[in-house]
Each structure stands twice: as C-alpha cells, then as structure tokens.
Write a protein that holds these residues in place. Structure first.
Motif, short mmCIF file in Angstrom:
data_model
loop_
_atom_site.label_atom_id
_atom_site.label_comp_id
_atom_site.label_asym_id
_atom_site.label_seq_id
_atom_site.Cartn_x
_atom_site.Cartn_y
_atom_site.Cartn_z
N UNK A 89 0.83 -1.20 0.00
CA UNK A 89 0.00 0.00 0.00
C UNK A 89 0.86 1.26 0.00
N UNK A 90 1.87 1.27 0.86
CA UNK A 90 2.76 2.43 0.95
C UNK A 90 3.56 2.60 -0.35
N UNK A 91 4.06 1.48 -0.88
CA UNK A 91 4.87 1.55 -2.10
C UNK A 91 4.04 2.08 -3.26
N UNK A 92 2.82 1.58 -3.37
CA UNK A 92 1.94 2.00 -4.46
C UNK A 92 1.60 3.49 -4.35
N UNK A 93 1.32 3.92 -3.14
CA UNK A 93 0.98 5.32 -2.90
C UNK A 93 2.16 6.24 -3.28
N UNK A 148 6.11 8.41 -17.20
CA UNK A 148 5.76 7.14 -17.88
C UNK A 148 6.45 5.96 -17.20
N UNK A 149 7.72 6.13 -16.89
CA UNK A 149 8.48 5.05 -16.25
C UNK A 149 7.98 4.77 -14.83
N UNK A 150 7.63 5.82 -14.09
CA UNK A 150 7.15 5.64 -12.71
C UNK A 150 5.79 4.94 -12.69
N UNK A 151 4.91 5.30 -13.61
CA UNK A 151 3.62 4.62 -13.69
C UNK A 151 3.82 3.14 -14.05
N UNK A 152 4.79 2.88 -14.90
CA UNK A 152 5.09 1.50 -15.28
C UNK A 152 5.57 0.71 -14.07
N UNK A 161 2.27 8.83 -6.55
CA UNK A 161 2.44 10.25 -6.30
C UNK A 161 3.67 10.80 -7.00
N UNK A 162 4.74 10.01 -7.05
CA UNK A 162 5.95 10.44 -7.77
C UNK A 162 5.65 10.60 -9.26
N UNK A 163 4.87 9.66 -9.82
CA UNK A 163 4.49 9.75 -11.22
C UNK A 163 3.66 10.99 -11.50
#
Length: 523
Positions: free
Chosen positions: A265-269, A288-292, A273-275
């Motif tokens: 959960x924390x990693x996904x959040x 694009x890379x962060x969403x990937x 947010x970075x993306x």
C-alpha cells in the motif's frame, strides 16, 4: 378518646380515632430450615419452568442462584450451558459445559453441549473429541452420531477451502466457507475468510456488509480489521487502507498478511504520487516510467491499476505513443468497465489514428453511461468522420493534409497528374496501364472537388457529393488536365512534358494513348 401534650405551660389535645389500636409487635418469621442442596434444587426446578417458556435469561438467573448454593452439581452448569446455547452465547455455554464434565465425566448431556459449542465456534477437533467421548459412554446415542457426521462435514469444507485458498480459487473458498458457516454459525474465522474471498472476487460491497456486522460484535478482531483494510485498498481508498493495516499491526504485531499489505500500500501510494508529480512538472518520460513501475507492484489491485494505466495513456500521447496509449486505455477498461475517462481517451486516440468505427463505439458507450450534450457532440463528430472515411479520401490521393491551401492543392494536382498520366506509362503492360489510368482519374476527381470552394465545403462537411455533381458519370479527367495545363500552370519549368519527364524530344507533335481517350498536342 383524647390525650394531651404539654408544650410550655399549655396542654394541647391530640384526637385519636375510637377504634385505633395500639401498634402490634413484629410478626415472627419462621426460619428456613432447608439445606443448600434443597434450595438449589428448588431454584433449578423454577429455572426449568422458565426454560420451557423460552425465557432463557430468567432461567440463567435461577440456574446461577442454584450454582451459587451448590457449586459442585454438574447438572446446574449443564442447564445453564443449554440456555446460553439457545441465546447463541456459545463461549459462555462452552465454559459451563466444560465445568459440568469436569465435575462429572460421565455426564452425557454435558459432553453433547460441549461438542455443540465447539462446533458452533468452529473448533472442529474439540467437537469431535467430545462426541467420541459420548460414543464411549453411550454407544447408541443417535445425537452424537448425527453430530459427528456434521462435524466431519464441516472439517471437510475447511480443508477444501484452505486448499482452494492456496491455489487462488476464491470462488471455491467462498463456497466452502458459506457451508462451514452454516454448520458453525459463531465462527468468526470462517466469516473473515468468507469476507476476504469476497474482496478477492471484487465483490467489495458484500464484503464490507459482512465485516461491518462482525466488527459490531468484535470490534478488536484483528483479522476482520485487516480484511476491511484490504477492501479499502482494492477500492483505491489508500489512506483508509493504511489506517486499517496500522490498527491491525497494533493489535497483532506479528500479523504477516497485514504487514505485507501495508508495505504494498505504501509503495503504491509513493510511486503513484511520484508519477503524478513528474507529469505535472512536464517530465513525461519519467512519469511514464514511474507509472510502469507502479503497475508492477500489485496486479490484483484493480481500480488503482486502472487509474495507473489511464495516467500512463495520457503521458503516452504526449510522448507520441498513440498506439501504446490505446492499449493502456483498453487495459484500464478491462479492469474497470465503467471507466468513462478511459473510454473518452481511447476514442480520442482512435480519432487521431482515423479508426473512426472504433471511436464511434467508444463514444456510444460513454453517452450510454453519462448522457450529456458534450458527449453527444463527440459522438456526432465521430460519426461524421466515419461517414467521410468511407468515401474516397481526396486529400490522401493528392498527398495533402486536410487544411491544405489552394496553392498547395494546385501543386499537388500538377505533381500527381503528371506522375500517373497514361502517356507516361505507354510502354507498360495493359494491367499496369489500367492501374495508372484509374489513379489518373482519381487525381482528377480530387482536384475537381478540392479546387471548387462549394464542392470542397460540402466534401469537408461530410455531405453527399452525388446530388451536387450528379455523380461522376460524365466526369473526364482529360478535360481537367487540359484545362489546368492550357492555363499555363503545367508546361513550364520542368513540370510539364518538356524538361525531364520524357514526353517530348523524339515524340513531337500530337500524341495519343490508344484506348484511353486521352490525346494531347505537344509543341
């Protein structure tokens, strides 16, 4: 009758009724000489009466009084256990049943009630032990035999449910847990596992309902709080999910599932947010890379991943990755079939790539989900482009964009008319000459429409051209060619038949292409 009372130096008479009697002494109450055992037995008898009347709470009060008077009598505990069972208070009933059989190991009803409580609480091993004890004491006891069948059936559902859970077959887990709950209605563990299966089957509303009921009774049930957090997590309510996982870990620090879910959960959040930040600051490739990377964290998180695919599609269009954007929108829609934004984005990409039929289907879906004037206009525009796409694309024939100027149209016609003129291909095979003849005619059609402002307007607006120009039955590409070049637009500077195209110098004079109907006189 009167008497007097002296107050100071005076006397005041107090009247009394003639028949008023003097107070009597307290009545003498006969001492209760019954033994505690006799008193306890009377309480038990009175409790039995209320039990028959189904007033189990009153019966429990009387059995409790009997136990206080005679705490070593197994039957009193057994009777109170029976009342607790009727009130679905299986933990209380189990405690009394255990006490009863400890006081009297041969107490068959005590063993049966202990088994019933074990089974209701999902403690199948304990239920089987108690029932096997009954069969030793009373080999012909029918209730014990029937209850053994029930307990073993419940054990089978539990075993099959665990195997299904390990293999990821959550539909079977749900099936097994519902049947186990029917046999063990007070087992919180089965209810939690059922709710978790509903979550993993994406039936979040049902899961929330069952968990709310459970948490009203057991507000500190760590497993139930974890599954509720899981439900929020998969519904893309990340903050609520984090709160529930943290609460679970406070109650049960060694809760492995909650710790892993909290980490995801924390990693996904953080990654999402970075993306978003990269996108807002114009760092499109980084976004694009962060969403990937975020999409790789948890493939089971349907709604969050749908948004990540959509976000990546938006960035993809900025990077010129239109086909990839269409694919990402498709994946988002597969995860969330009601994701209107993804439909709209994909439809726009279809329009840009001239896949108009696909765009129309998407806009129809959007209009069905969210009727609005804006969506209706988008659908109308897509239908218009679809209609136009089914005609000849005169812009494409001349190699032009749809906003080409008049001068660009003339230059394009000059180029393509000379390129496909039949006389230029006289030495080729009949099939090749026929193909070039068709292309030459199409070039003429294109110029005929695009060079005429009225026809061009009707063509661009998607109106039918047949009524306007009576079709092309009387159309003659040669006439257009002659008119165009006779105006001095095509025979100079190497654009016509002199100066490098091979139609003069050795041919001279009048030249015709047999069977074509095209003939020209060269200077």
């Amino acid at each position: 009758m009167a008497t007097t009372v002296e107050v100071g130096s005076e006397e005041f008479p107090i009247e009394m009724e003639e028949n008023e009697e003097e107070p009597m002494e307290d009545e003498i109450i006969e001492e209760d000489t019954r033994t505690p055992e006799e008193k306890a037995n009377d309480k038990k008898t009175e409790g039995n009466t209320f039990y028959v009347q189904k007033d189990y709470k009153k019966a429990i009060e009387l059995y409790t009084e009997a136990i206080n008077l005679c705490p070593k009598c197994a039957s009193y505990y057994g009777n109170r256990a029976a009342c607790s069972i009727m009130l679905d208070k299986f933990k209380d009933g189990l405690e009394d049943a255990r006490t009863a059989v400890l006081l009297d190991p041969t107490f068959v009803k005590g063993h049966l009630r202990e088994a019933k409580c074990h089974l209701a609480l999902g403690e199948i091993d304990g239920a089987i032990r108690s029932l096997e004890e009954v069969t030793k004491l009373d080999p012909n006891n029918k209730q014990a035999k029937n209850d053994l069948v029930t307990a073993r059936a419940c054990f089978k559902f539990i075993s099959e449910g665990q195997k299904a859970y390990d293999s990821g077959d959550f539909r079977k887990v749900l099936f097994c847990m519902e049947r186990a709950i029917a046999l063990a209605p007070a087992c919180s563990r089965f209810k939690v596992q059922r709710a978790e299966s509903l979550v993993l089957l994406k039936r979040y509303s049902e899961a929330q309902t069952s968990l709310n009921d459970l948490l009203q009774r057991e507000g500190m049930n760590a497993d139930a709080i974890y599954v509720r957090g899981l439900c929020f997590y998969y519904e893309d309510m990340i903050e609520k999910a984090i709160q529930h996982f943290q609460q679970t870990l406070r109650l049960a620090p060694d809760h492995t599932k909650s710790r892993l879910a909290f980490k995801k959960c924390k990693s996904l959040k953080i990654k999402k947010e970075e993306g978003n930040t990269a996108f807002k600051t114009g760092k499109n490739q980084l976004a694009y890379d962060l969403y990937t990377e975020a999409l790789q964290i948890d493939p089971l998180n349907v709604f969050t991943n749908a948004k990540l695919y959509f976000n990546r599609a938006i960035v993809g269009t900025r990077l010129g990755k239109t086909d990839e954007a269409i694919e990402d929108c498709t994946k988002a829609i597969e995860l969330d079939p009601k994701y209107t934004k993804a439909f709209l984005k994909r439809a726009k990409c279809y329009m840009e790539t001239e896949l108009y039929e696909e765009a129309v289907r998407d806009y129809e879906k959007v209009l069905d989900m969210q009727p609005s004037k804006e969506h209706r206009h988008l659908l109308q525009d897509a239908k218009l482009e679809l209609k136009k796409s089914k005609r000849k694309d005169y812009y494409k024939i001349l190699g032009l964009s749809k906003n080409a100027s008049d001068d660009e149209i003339k230059k394009a016609y000059r180029k393509h008319a000379l390129l496909h003129h039949p006389d230029r291909h006289a030495s080729k095979s009949p099939e090749e000459r026929k193909e070039e003849e068709i292309k030459f005619k199409e070039v003429g059609e294109a110029y005929n429409i695009l060079s005429d402002p009225k026809k061009k307007y009707r063509y661009d607006s998607g109106q039918d051209l047949d009524d306007m120009c009576n079709g092309f039955a009387d159309f003659d590409a040669n006439n257009i060619f002659q008119a165009f070049f006779s105006n001095g637009q095509g025979f100079s500077g190497g654009h016509g038949f002199s100066g490098g195209h091979g139609f003069s110098g050795g041919h001279g004079g009048y030249h015709s292409y047999p069977g074509s109907g095209y003939s020209f006189q060269f200077g």
